[in-house]
Scaffold this motif. Structure first.
Motif, PDB file in Angstrom:
ATOM      1  N   SER A 169      -8.676   7.380  -7.520  1.00  0.00           N
ATOM      2  CA  SER A 169     -10.171   7.617  -7.814  1.00  0.00           C
ATOM      3  C   SER A 169     -10.744   8.096  -6.342  1.00  0.00           C
ATOM      4  CB  SER A 169     -10.982   6.395  -8.507  1.00  0.00           C
ATOM      5  OG  SER A 169     -12.348   6.751  -8.793  1.00  0.00           O
ATOM      6  N   LYS A 170     -10.592   7.236  -5.551  1.00  0.00           N
ATOM      7  CA  LYS A 170     -11.219   7.360  -4.042  1.00  0.00           C
ATOM      8  C   LYS A 170     -10.560   8.820  -3.544  1.00  0.00           C
ATOM      9  CE  LYS A 170     -11.883   2.428  -2.862  1.00  0.00           C
ATOM     10  NZ  LYS A 170     -11.244   1.620  -1.945  1.00  0.00           N
ATOM     11  N   VAL A 171      -9.330   8.936  -3.677  1.00  0.00           N
ATOM     12  CA  VAL A 171      -8.684  10.419  -3.338  1.00  0.00           C
ATOM     13  C   VAL A 171      -9.564  11.371  -3.779  1.00  0.00           C
ATOM     14  CG1 VAL A 171      -6.648  11.555  -3.162  1.00  0.00           C
ATOM     15  CG2 VAL A 171      -6.685   9.224  -2.781  1.00  0.00           C
ATOM     16  N   VAL A 172      -9.602  11.378  -5.245  1.00  0.00           N
ATOM     17  CA  VAL A 172      -9.894  12.474  -5.949  1.00  0.00           C
ATOM     18  C   VAL A 172     -11.586  12.711  -5.430  1.00  0.00           C
ATOM     19  CG1 VAL A 172     -11.109  13.169  -8.237  1.00  0.00           C
ATOM     20  CG2 VAL A 172      -8.477  12.362  -8.066  1.00  0.00           C
ATOM     21  N   ASN A 173     -12.369  11.648  -5.387  1.00  0.00           N
ATOM     22  CA  ASN A 173     -13.660  11.775  -4.901  1.00  0.00           C
ATOM     23  C   ASN A 173     -13.951  12.431  -3.592  1.00  0.00           C
ATOM     24  OD1 ASN A 173     -14.495  10.530  -7.258  1.00  0.00           O
ATOM     25  ND2 ASN A 173     -14.528   8.444  -6.730  1.00  0.00           N
ATOM     26  N   ASN A 174     -12.901  12.278  -2.803  1.00  0.00           N
ATOM     27  CA  ASN A 174     -12.866  12.730  -1.511  1.00  0.00           C
ATOM     28  C   ASN A 174     -12.438  14.244  -1.410  1.00  0.00           C
ATOM     29  OD1 ASN A 174     -13.613  10.713   0.072  1.00  0.00           O
ATOM     30  ND2 ASN A 174     -11.707   9.636   0.158  1.00  0.00           N
ATOM     31  N   GLY A 175     -12.165  14.790  -2.659  1.00  0.00           N
ATOM     32  CA  GLY A 175     -11.784  16.185  -2.653  1.00  0.00           C
ATOM     33  C   GLY A 175     -10.439  16.678  -2.290  1.00  0.00           C
ATOM     34  N   ILE A 176      -9.676  15.566  -2.438  1.00  0.00           N
ATOM     35  CA  ILE A 176      -7.922  15.837  -2.026  1.00  0.00           C
ATOM     36  C   ILE A 176      -7.309  15.938  -3.476  1.00  0.00           C
ATOM     37  CG2 ILE A 176      -6.059  14.623  -1.013  1.00  0.00           C
ATOM     38  CD1 ILE A 176      -7.888  13.265   0.756  1.00  0.00           C
ATOM     39  N   LYS A 177      -6.435  17.004  -3.180  1.00  0.00           N
ATOM     40  CA  LYS A 177      -5.773  17.673  -4.320  1.00  0.00           C
ATOM     41  C   LYS A 177      -4.312  17.084  -4.283  1.00  0.00           C
ATOM     42  CE  LYS A 177      -9.132  20.061  -5.566  1.00  0.00           C
ATOM     43  NZ  LYS A 177     -10.121  19.713  -6.435  1.00  0.00           N
ATOM     44  N   TYR A 178      -3.781  16.671  -3.274  1.00  0.00           N
ATOM     45  CA  TYR A 178      -2.371  16.164  -3.208  1.00  0.00           C
ATOM     46  C   TYR A 178      -2.254  14.722  -2.958  1.00  0.00           C
ATOM     47  CZ  TYR A 178      -1.183  21.147  -3.058  1.00  0.00           C
ATOM     48  OH  TYR A 178      -1.228  22.498  -3.505  1.00  0.00           O
ATOM     49  N   LEU A 179      -1.179  13.991  -3.785  1.00  0.00           N
ATOM     50  CA  LEU A 179      -0.739  12.477  -3.347  1.00  0.00           C
ATOM     51  C   LEU A 179       0.636  12.267  -3.170  1.00  0.00           C
ATOM     52  CD1 LEU A 179      -1.308   9.641  -3.206  1.00  0.00           C
ATOM     53  CD2 LEU A 179      -1.232   9.487  -5.748  1.00  0.00           C
ATOM     54  N   VAL A 180       1.010  11.642  -2.024  1.00  0.00           N
ATOM     55  CA  VAL A 180       2.335  11.572  -1.881  1.00  0.00           C
ATOM     56  C   VAL A 180       2.516   9.761  -2.083  1.00  0.00           C
ATOM     57  CG1 VAL A 180       4.286  11.494  -0.146  1.00  0.00           C
ATOM     58  CG2 VAL A 180       2.755  13.570  -0.353  1.00  0.00           C
ATOM     59  N   MET A 181       3.360   9.490  -2.604  1.00  0.00           N
ATOM     60  CA  MET A 181       3.697   7.896  -2.880  1.00  0.00           C
ATOM     61  C   MET A 181       4.870   7.503  -2.948  1.00  0.00           C
ATOM     62  SD  MET A 181       2.179   7.538  -6.667  1.00  0.00           S
ATOM     63  CE  MET A 181       2.436   5.659  -6.914  1.00  0.00           C
ATOM     64  N   GLU A 182       5.128   6.317  -2.597  1.00  0.00           N
ATOM     65  CA  GLU A 182       6.459   5.597  -2.891  1.00  0.00           C
ATOM     66  C   GLU A 182       6.253   4.948  -4.069  1.00  0.00           C
ATOM     67  OE1 GLU A 182       7.756   3.345   0.800  1.00  0.00           O
ATOM     68  OE2 GLU A 182       6.504   4.406   2.028  1.00  0.00           O
ATOM     69  N   VAL A 183       7.436   4.853  -4.787  1.00  0.00           N
ATOM     70  CA  VAL A 183       7.341   4.083  -5.992  1.00  0.00           C
ATOM     71  C   VAL A 183       8.648   3.065  -5.983  1.00  0.00           C
ATOM     72  CG1 VAL A 183       7.521   4.154  -8.421  1.00  0.00           C
ATOM     73  CG2 VAL A 183       6.328   6.018  -7.057  1.00  0.00           C
ATOM     74  N   SER A 184       8.196   1.890  -5.852  1.00  0.00           N
ATOM     75  CA  SER A 184       9.362   0.878  -5.628  1.00  0.00           C
ATOM     76  C   SER A 184      10.044   0.605  -7.117  1.00  0.00           C
ATOM     77  CB  SER A 184       8.920  -0.564  -5.101  1.00  0.00           C
ATOM     78  OG  SER A 184       7.958  -1.163  -5.898  1.00  0.00           O
ATOM     79  N   SER A 185      11.272  -0.087  -7.208  1.00  0.00           N
ATOM     80  CA  SER A 185      11.858  -0.473  -8.309  1.00  0.00           C
ATOM     81  C   SER A 185      10.952  -1.732  -9.015  1.00  0.00           C
ATOM     82  CB  SER A 185      13.080  -1.017  -8.295  1.00  0.00           C
ATOM     83  OG  SER A 185      13.297  -1.954  -7.136  1.00  0.00           O
ATOM     84  N   GLN A 186      10.441  -2.571  -8.193  1.00  0.00           N
ATOM     85  CA  GLN A 186       9.382  -3.545  -8.837  1.00  0.00           C
ATOM     86  C   GLN A 186       8.102  -2.806  -9.517  1.00  0.00           C
ATOM     87  OE1 GLN A 186       9.577  -7.189  -8.580  1.00  0.00           O
ATOM     88  NE2 GLN A 186      11.609  -6.550  -8.549  1.00  0.00           N
TER      89      GLN A 186
END
Length: 508
Positions: A169-186
């Motif tokens: 939500s913070k990312v969206v509110n900052n006007g950013i369109k792209y998100l890169v993330m790591e997704v762990s097995s956990q």
């Protein structure tokens, strides 16, 4: 932001998670939390994990008007009873923050090793192409914007669902369109990402790791959780040289069309592929030549020569996964090259060269595969080197197989091993070191014990000579040691190495 209990009821029913609602059916929640120290008025409190009843009563006193729980709690007026608290918290968090994932293009990476490196390559490619319109959720840092306080240390590779959607939500509110993330097995095992879909999911590799009492009971469970990223991604990018390729590939086809699945491998791998990688590298970085073999690959428009900013031949597939993903986002290949050539990752392949003590490398390498790949790369690129020393420990209460792996790696590629402490948790670090030692089969390896990690690093550097290589593995720039459930501040391996080299070099 707010959410009504009627909306919660509808969401939970849709996913067959609602058991009962006790008390007022007309509540409106202006805040949500799973931490009794983080309560505001009209808070919905999630009783997740092994919570204690006094936490619940404390939350009520501080302003929580309702609790969500898997079992009824005495003397609480308003309760939402669910069959699975983790899934329910993910659903409600997403709704409370107005489904921020739907306003982002999300690229997600999973793998036993390489997630962080790949995520940083991807972040830097998008950053260059979009004038920094990209956020990052990684093992090292969480970056939700470019302002003060919008970059902070991550506590988990993939955070709890409530924190995840809050940060989105913070990312969206900052006007950013792209998100890169790591997704762990956990993240999949504990349903932190339940209901979340990704534009691009990348499967880097898998090997024996993260098996233990607090992680995965078996390798099969570990692989199953990893494969969930493929089931929940629109486009899938897969390293065709990974173990269990056929199983991973077939999983991706369960929810994606074949033209949405992209395999990649090095030239000569004899895999019917759409990207071939010719490798040329030097002591400074890594040169990659990409050539597409199929029409599907040609449409990405990424055939090019690339220089990657993080050295190590084991990083070439990490870079290629990001290049392919950037092509799927229609980024310009010159911007991609400029971005990944400038990539620097805190605590990854940090090289320090000394006058009298050779090369010291600080890296997060934390299992057999990453340690052997790192040391073999350093040997190839420093052909006149003599002894290789490794400073290493293994975490307590998780990743038990790593101990055997470290012993095997030491036997194969190390001359001198300094066994030390690395996040022992509730275990005795000496006992952990003994388990590593028991798996060292090469009698020519010299083994030294030093449970004080700082002293172990200094001892390894002090004993090394001008043509030696010293690797400090496992923690990188992690600023804590996890001991008996407490995060004890630690000045980081990189800081210890840098300060000690300055000290001894100035004394010469």
């Amino acid at each position: 932001m707010a959410i009504q209990i009627l909306e919660i009821k509808a969401l939970l029913k849709e996913h067959n998670l609602l058991v009962d609602i006790i008390g007022n059916n007309d509540l409106n929640f202006e805040y949500i939390s799973y931490n009794s120290n983080d309560i505001k008025s009209n808070t919905l409190f999630f009783c997740k994990g092994n919570f204690k009843l006094n936490y619940v009563y404390d939350a009520i006193k501080k302003g929580s008007t309702c609790v969500m729980t898997q079992s009824k709690i005495k003397n609480i007026e308003n309760q939402i009873i669910v069959s699975d608290i983790q899934k329910s918290m993910a659903l409600i968090s997403s709704a409370f923050f107005d489904f921020p994932q739907n306003k982002l293009r999300i690229v997600a990476f999973t793998g036993t090793k390489g997630k962080t490196t790949s995520a940083y390559f991807m972040r830097d490619a998008i950053k260059k192409a979009t004038n920094n319109q990209v956020a990052l959720f990684s093992t090292i840092d969480t970056i939700v914007g470019s302002g003060d306080g919008e970059t902070f240390k991550s506590n988990l590779t993939t955070p709890e669902s409530l924190d995840l959607f809050k940060n989105m939500s913070k990312v969206v509110n900052n006007g950013i369109k792209y998100l890169v993330m790591e997704v762990s097995s956990q993240a999949f095992k504990k349903d932190r990402v339940y209901g979340l879909k990704y534009d691009i999911g990348v499967f880097l590799n898998i090997s024996e790791d993260h098996i233990g009492e607090n992680e995965h009971p078996t390798f099969e469970d570990y692989l199953y959780c990893k494969k969930q990223l493929m089931l929940n991604s629109n486009y899938c990018v897969i390293n065709a040289e990974t173990a269990h390729l056929n199983e991973i590939y077939e999983t991706s086809l369960s929810t994606s069309q074949s033209n949405q699945v992209f395999l990649y491998a090095r030239n000569g791998s004899k895999i019917d592929d759409n990207v071939v990688l010719d490798i040329d590298f030097d002591n400074i970085g890594k040169k990659i030549k990409l050539k597409s073999l199929t029409e599907k690959g040609n449409k990405l428009n990424i055939d090019n020569n690339y220089l990657i900013g993080v050295p190590g031949d084991f990083n070439e597939s990490n870079a290629v996964s990001s290049i392919i993903s950037a092509g799927l986002l229609n980024l310009d290949k010159d911007d991609i090259e400029a971005g990944i050539s400038a990539t620097k990752i805190p605590g990854r392949m940090e090289i320090y060269r000394s006058k009298n003590h050779g090369i010291i490398c600080v890296d997060y390498a934390h299992n057999y595969a990453s340690v052997t790949a790192l040391i073999n790369f350093l040997k190839r690129n420093n052909k006149n080197s003599n002894d290789v020393s490794l400073v290493v420990g293994s975490p307590g209460n998780k990743g038990i197989d790593r101990r055997k792996g470290f012993g095997e790696a030491i036997s194969e590629v190390v001359d001198i091993a300094y066994l030390t402490t690395d996040d022992p948790s509730f275990e005795d670090p000496k006992k952990i070191a003994d388990e590593i030692y028991q798996n060292i089969s090469n009698s020519n390896v010299k083994v030294k014990y030093e449970m004080n990690r700082i002293d172990a690093i200094k001892l390894a550097i002090k004993n090394s000579k001008s043509n030696d290589i010293t690797v400090v593995a496992g923690k990188g720039r992690d600023p804590y040691q996890k001991v008996n459930g407490v995060d004890i501040p630690y000045e980081t391996d990189a800081s210890v190495v840098k300060k000690y080299l300055e000290e001894i070099e100035n004394d010469k």
